[in-house]
Design an enzyme around this catalytic site. Structure first.
Site, PDB file in Angstrom:
ATOM      1  N   ASP A   1      15.472   1.865   2.667  1.00 38.49           N
ATOM      2  CA  ASP A   1      14.282   1.390   3.371  1.00 38.49           C
ATOM      3  C   ASP A   1      13.073   1.904   2.591  1.00 38.49           C
ATOM      4  O   ASP A   1      12.768   3.098   2.602  1.00 38.49           O
ATOM      5  CB  ASP A   1      14.285   1.893   4.816  1.00 38.49           C
ATOM      6  CG  ASP A   1      13.136   1.302   5.646  1.00 38.49           C
ATOM      7  OD1 ASP A   1      12.104   0.923   5.043  1.00 38.49           O
ATOM      8  OD2 ASP A   1      13.261   1.239   6.876  1.00 38.49           O
TER       9      ASP A   1
ATOM     10  N   LYS B   1       3.813  -3.597   7.287  1.00 38.28           N
ATOM     11  CA  LYS B   1       3.092  -2.365   7.003  1.00 38.28           C
ATOM     12  C   LYS B   1       2.217  -2.522   5.748  1.00 38.28           C
ATOM     13  O   LYS B   1       1.226  -3.202   5.790  1.00 38.28           O
ATOM     14  CB  LYS B   1       4.094  -1.207   6.889  1.00 38.28           C
ATOM     15  CG  LYS B   1       5.145  -1.175   8.019  1.00 38.28           C
ATOM     16  CD  LYS B   1       4.573  -0.843   9.381  1.00 38.28           C
ATOM     17  CE  LYS B   1       5.542  -1.066  10.544  1.00 38.28           C
ATOM     18  NZ  LYS B   1       6.849  -0.438  10.438  1.00 38.28           N
TER      19      LYS B   1
END
Ligand SMILES: *Cc1c(COP(=O)(O)O)cnc(C)c1O
Length: 373
Positions: free
Chosen positions: A173, A198
């Site tokens: 990730d 994000k």
């Protein structure tokens, strides 16, 4: 495989993803909100967006793939990308995830355990020996580094070099680092995923996710899972993410420089018990982060002395920094993470600050005032 423009190198991702071919063309790929497309005379060609893509998300995939030197599959959210990766696993598989990881991943794994979909073990992100021991006997090593929200650093190179079960997957990730600070596929990961909600999007105005891989079989399986389950990205979201990613390098440069300054100032503040930031020489992950990351990132986690009450008070008193969840936007956000369901194990006074691109002295003035007695 995506047809990359041969004139655009991976380093030229600012203009990648489609170039105007003639006078009057727009410079950037516009949002194309299409579900179906005109067929050719034989009934062939791109027909339906869920399986065949739209021009906007194809452009975004070229850019995101270029950033990781791989092919990209975009999804409707980070969790949709993560779900697709877990769907690659055979029934009864064994997975190894970080003890401290994004709560959505922890939730997916716990849910699958209850249903008998897989079995799972949890290893602390910074416990390299634990990961090496797990590697030989698991079908999926899921690493998140730096981790959310404790900013622990995992040794990607060591884990990637470990002997693994044939057919097993190493997945990283990469949301916190972004491909500008870390390219997991370069050190041997099979798949790198990000929540493009994000840093890639960068403006707190979209949900999106991406999985990148250099393995053609994994690429076609991920696309197939997206087509089957339908977690496709929207045209507007893809357009916004494409627009956002063009400025990732300058946003990240500014926000992580500010994060560095704020981490140092917070460490010296009497109302702060502890600062977690891999850029601080005193941080346990500093040496590894210095070797592994191109930059220390824009997230700073700190523990306010006195726990819940004082930490909540800091959030409520801030004026420039938004008291809000999520991260990676141009605007700074802060949140007491133990207030999130599933995160109750965290220190009660722990605040996760996502540093945006505001002037660093304004950010510090806001924090200093909010932390005052
Ligand atoms: C936000 C986040 C996710 C999930 O992404 P969504 O876009 O919210 O679905 C996954 N991993 C990390 C590290 C995140 O911060």
């Amino acid at each position: 495989m995506i047809d990359r423009d041969p004139e655009v190198s991976d380093a030229s991702w600012i203009v990648a993803g489609g170039r105007p071919s003639g006078a009057g063309d727009p410079l950037n790929v516009p949002p194309v909100p299409a579900s179906n497309f005109l067929l050719d005379d034989d009934g062939g060609g791109a027909s339906y967006a869920r399986g065949d893509a739209t021009p906007t998300w194809t452009a975004l995939e070229m850019v995101l793939g270029g950033l990781e030197g791989a092919d990209a599959v975009t999804f409707s959210s980070g969790m949709a990308a993560i779900g697709a990766v877990f769907e690659l696993l055979p029934v009864g598989a064994h997975v190894t995830i970080p003890a401290d990881c994004y709560q959505g991943v922890a939730g997916v794994v716990a849910d699958g355990e209850t249903r008998g979909r897989w079995t799972a073990d949890r290893v602390a992100t910074d416990d390299t020996d634990g990961w090496l021991a797990a590697a030989a006997d698991t079908d999926l090593l899921w690493i998140e580094t730096p981790s959310n929200p404790l900013l622990l650093v995992g040794d990607l190179g060591a884990v990637a070099a470990a002997g693994r079960r044939p057919g097993s997957l190493l997945v990283v990730d990469n949301t916190f680092a972004t491909p500008l600070n870390q390219r997991p596929l370069d050190v041997g990961a099979d798949i790198s995923i990000q929540s493009t909600t994000k840093f890639i999007g960068g403006h707190s105005d979209l949900l999106g996710g991406v999985a990148t891989t250099r393995d053609p079989n994994l690429l076609s399986r991920l696309r197939q899972i997206r087509t089957l389950y339908g977690a496709t990205p929207g045209a507007l979201e893809s357009y916004l993410a494409l627009r956002g990613v063009r400025t990732l390098a300058v946003r990240l440069a500014q926000s992580q420089a500010s994060a560095n300054v704020l981490a140092r100032r917070l460490s010296a503040h009497q109302a702060v018990e502890r600062v977690r930031y891999p850029g601080l020489p005193s941080d346990p992950g500093h040496a590894l982060a210095s070797a592994q990351l191109g930059g220390f990132g824009s997230i700073v986690t700190f523990d306010v002395a006195g726990g819940i009450g004082p930490a909540n008070r800091v959030c409520a008193r801030l004026r420039l920094i938004h008291h809000a969840t999520s991260l990676g936007g141009v605007e700074s956000t802060i949140e007491r993470r133990a207030s999130i369901p599933g995160q109750e194990h965290l220190p009660p006074g722990l605040l996760r600050l996502s540093v945006g691109i505001e002037t660093v002295d304004d950010l510090w003035a806001d924090l200093d005032r909010a932390l005052a007695d």
